[in-house]
Structure formats: structure tokens, C-alpha cells
Scaffold this motif. Structure first.
Motif, PDB file in Angstrom:
ATOM      1  N   ASP A  75     -21.306 -14.981 -37.289  1.00  0.00           N
ATOM      2  CA  ASP A  75     -21.081 -14.187 -38.495  1.00  0.00           C
ATOM      3  C   ASP A  75     -21.833 -14.775 -39.684  1.00  0.00           C
ATOM      4  O   ASP A  75     -21.890 -15.993 -39.858  1.00  0.00           O
ATOM      5  CB  ASP A  75     -19.581 -14.144 -38.822  1.00  0.00           C
TER       6      ASP A  75
ATOM      7  N   ARG B  51     -17.565  -6.083 -37.904  1.00  0.00           N
ATOM      8  CA  ARG B  51     -16.120  -6.027 -38.148  1.00  0.00           C
ATOM      9  C   ARG B  51     -15.437  -5.691 -36.823  1.00  0.00           C
ATOM     10  O   ARG B  51     -14.939  -4.584 -36.609  1.00  0.00           O
ATOM     11  CB  ARG B  51     -15.812  -4.938 -39.174  1.00  0.00           C
ATOM     12  N   ARG B  52     -15.428  -6.651 -35.966  1.00  0.00           N
ATOM     13  CA  ARG B  52     -14.939  -6.428 -34.602  1.00  0.00           C
ATOM     14  C   ARG B  52     -13.501  -5.942 -34.565  1.00  0.00           C
ATOM     15  O   ARG B  52     -13.184  -4.914 -33.962  1.00  0.00           O
ATOM     16  CB  ARG B  52     -15.051  -7.725 -33.794  1.00  0.00           C
ATOM     17  N   GLU B  53     -12.603  -6.660 -35.189  1.00  0.00           N
ATOM     18  CA  GLU B  53     -11.176  -6.311 -35.105  1.00  0.00           C
ATOM     19  C   GLU B  53     -10.896  -4.918 -35.665  1.00  0.00           C
ATOM     20  O   GLU B  53     -10.272  -4.092 -35.003  1.00  0.00           O
ATOM     21  CB  GLU B  53     -10.305  -7.334 -35.856  1.00  0.00           C
ATOM     22  N   GLU B  54     -11.356  -4.666 -36.886  1.00  0.00           N
ATOM     23  CA  GLU B  54     -11.057  -3.386 -37.516  1.00  0.00           C
ATOM     24  C   GLU B  54     -11.619  -2.222 -36.697  1.00  0.00           C
ATOM     25  O   GLU B  54     -10.970  -1.194 -36.528  1.00  0.00           O
ATOM     26  CB  GLU B  54     -11.638  -3.324 -38.935  1.00  0.00           C
TER      27      GLU B  54
ATOM     28  N   GLU C 137     -12.410  -2.209 -33.520  1.00  0.00           N
ATOM     29  CA  GLU C 137     -11.715  -2.115 -32.239  1.00  0.00           C
ATOM     30  C   GLU C 137     -10.355  -1.427 -32.409  1.00  0.00           C
ATOM     31  O   GLU C 137      -9.924  -0.654 -31.546  1.00  0.00           O
ATOM     32  CB  GLU C 137     -11.523  -3.505 -31.646  1.00  0.00           C
ATOM     33  N   ALA C 138      -9.702  -1.704 -33.539  1.00  0.00           N
ATOM     34  CA  ALA C 138      -8.391  -1.096 -33.777  1.00  0.00           C
ATOM     35  C   ALA C 138      -8.508   0.417 -33.921  1.00  0.00           C
ATOM     36  O   ALA C 138      -7.644   1.162 -33.465  1.00  0.00           O
ATOM     37  CB  ALA C 138      -7.760  -1.693 -35.033  1.00  0.00           C
ATOM     38  N   ARG C 139      -9.579   0.853 -34.530  1.00  0.00           N
ATOM     39  CA  ARG C 139      -9.750   2.291 -34.761  1.00  0.00           C
ATOM     40  C   ARG C 139     -10.349   3.000 -33.552  1.00  0.00           C
ATOM     41  O   ARG C 139      -9.982   4.121 -33.232  1.00  0.00           O
ATOM     42  CB  ARG C 139     -10.646   2.502 -35.984  1.00  0.00           C
TER      43      ARG C 139
ATOM     44  N   PRO D  26     -10.805   1.976 -29.910  1.00  0.00           N
ATOM     45  CA  PRO D  26     -10.604   0.989 -28.830  1.00  0.00           C
ATOM     46  C   PRO D  26     -11.634   1.142 -27.716  1.00  0.00           C
ATOM     47  O   PRO D  26     -11.833   2.235 -27.197  1.00  0.00           O
ATOM     48  CB  PRO D  26      -9.193   1.327 -28.316  1.00  0.00           C
TER      49      PRO D  26
ATOM     50  N   HIS E 111     -16.924  -2.674 -27.280  1.00  0.00           N
ATOM     51  CA  HIS E 111     -17.079  -3.319 -25.983  1.00  0.00           C
ATOM     52  C   HIS E 111     -18.085  -2.564 -25.125  1.00  0.00           C
ATOM     53  O   HIS E 111     -18.920  -3.151 -24.448  1.00  0.00           O
ATOM     54  CB  HIS E 111     -15.714  -3.376 -25.293  1.00  0.00           C
TER      55      HIS E 111
END
Lengths: 113, 113
Positions: A48, A92-95, A97-99, A101, A105
Motif C-alpha cells: 500500500d 480498498r480491499r476490505e470496503e 470486498e464488503a460491497r 463479495p 478476488h
DNA sequence: CGAAGTGTAAGATATTCATCGAACACTCGG
DNA sequence: CCGAGTGTTCGATGAATATCTTACACTTCG
């Protein structure tokens, strides 16, 4: 106004979208582009905040490159930050991925173009 | 050549792609379109082989509609079959899921446009 | 300060592609 | 056989967008 230690330039701050407010269609359209897909993949292979915009190996001029980063910011997949003269990036991997899924990946895990 | 009992017309057989041979970029491009996205969603809400091409509620003429189905076939997401005068459809859920895990789920599960 | 490097903005161009209209092929039912 | 219904193909049109060139703003370094 105190001097700022490299990391908070007074350039126009990049506009970021919250992935939560992005539609699936917008996200897919943003990512369904060869240049942007490559940007995301290269970025995923880097630490990052270590890659400046100009450090990517894509076959377009810097104006087009700036546009592509704008699109990726617009869907909340890429976050940018001014670091001295350069603008550095991160996923922004987490955000994301949350939106959406599995989507990130899928982009990275792909074995072909 | 014996008579064929509705289900194997002698029209030009639709060309299907194997999802395994489709690139991620192609799949994303195919699906990043409002009309095609709606087609997939409507199709997902129907029993296999029950929807003819003309039975979808999309705001385009039949020529464009035919084109969109061609694209969806081209990435192996939709399978078609002639049934009498009509050409009926189904989603290739398993095959597509195997090649692009989570993508179909993402398309269908989406809460907005 | 001046020069080089980095990224953005604006305008022009070009290409992609979604759409339509018309013509065609096929199926089914009188 | 004829007419209505269904879907595909072809050519043209129009809109979206990817790209380039140029100009500009800012940062860093000499």
C-alpha cells in the motif's frame, strides 16, 4: 499555516466514492477494461502507498492514465493520496470486498487476460 | 431423415462458448451492460427452458435483443435451444460458477441497478 | 528562481458498440 | 399454401468513451 511534512499536499484532493454507494453495474463497467484491470492487478501486487500513478506499465499516455484512475476512484476500488510531488495508491480491499463479495478476488485470481 | 418432434429445429444452431475458455475481461464486459444484466436477472427467476427470447421485458427492439443474447452465449452464461418456432433459454449456472466463482451470485444478489 | 518531474483539465479525434430498420429464414396454425 | 409469429443478419446511425495533444498547477531539487 504550518509546513506540511510531505503527505498532505495542497493540490485538489482526489474525490473518492464509497463502494457502498456504487451500483453493481457501475463497478462492473469500471473493471471491464483492459487497462484498468491491469492497473488493479499491478496494484494488488504492491505494498500500500508504494506505487505512484506513473509507475504502472500500461500502454497509454498519462492523460488517459489519469482518467482511468479517476474511474477506479469513482467506484471506490482505489484510494489515492498525495505524497510530495507524487500521488500514491492503494486498493480498498476490505470496503470493496464488503460491497462486492468475491469480485476483487476474481479479478486478481484470473489466470488469463 | 425422420421428422423431429419440436426441440431440434433445423435452424442455424446457436453457437455456445464454454465458460472455461472465456477470459475474465470478456465475461465482465458481457455482463457490464444494463440490458444484459436485466436479461440474466429475469432469466434467473424463471424455470429452465421456459423463457423465449421475446418474453423479456427490456426496452430494445428484437434485433438488439438478438445481439445481446449472442453476447451472453458467447461467454457461456446463457444456453439456448430451439423449441418449435421459439428459442428458449437457460442459465448455465454450474459451468459459469465454476469458471467465475461468485460472479453470478453477485449479479443476482445485487440490491440496486 | 529556474528546470525537471508528476498529475490534472480541457478540447479534439477516433473507435467501440448499442440500437434500429429492413430483409430473410424458419415454425406453426388455419 | 398462406399468414402470423419468432429470431437472425446486414447495413447504417448515434452515443459513449478511450485516447491524444496541449496547457496548466504543483513539488522538488539545483
Amino acid at each position: 499555516m504550518p509546513n506540511q511534512p510531505a503527505g498532505s499536499g495542497h493540490r485538489a484532493a482526489p474525490v473518492h466514492a464509497d463502494p457502498a454507494e456504487v451500483s453493481v453495474l457501475e463497478a462492473l463497467s469500471a473493471v471491464a477494461d483492459p487497462v484498468r484491470l491491469q492497473l488493479v492487478r499491478e496494484l494488488a501486487d504492491s505494498e500500500d502507498w508504494t506505487r505512484s500513478c506513473g509507475s504502472f506499465d500500461v500502454p497509454v499516455g498519462k492523460a488517459a492514465l489519469s482518467h482511468h484512475f479517476s474511474v477506479l476512484r469513482g467506484v471506490g476500488l482505489v484510494e489515492q493520496r498525495d505524497m510530495g510531488a507524487k500521488r500514491v495508491n492503494r486498493l480498498r480491499r476490505e470496503e470493496f470486498e464488503a460491497r462486492f463479495p468475491g469480485l476483487l478476488h476474481l479479478l486478481l485470481r484470473a489466470d488469463d487476460a
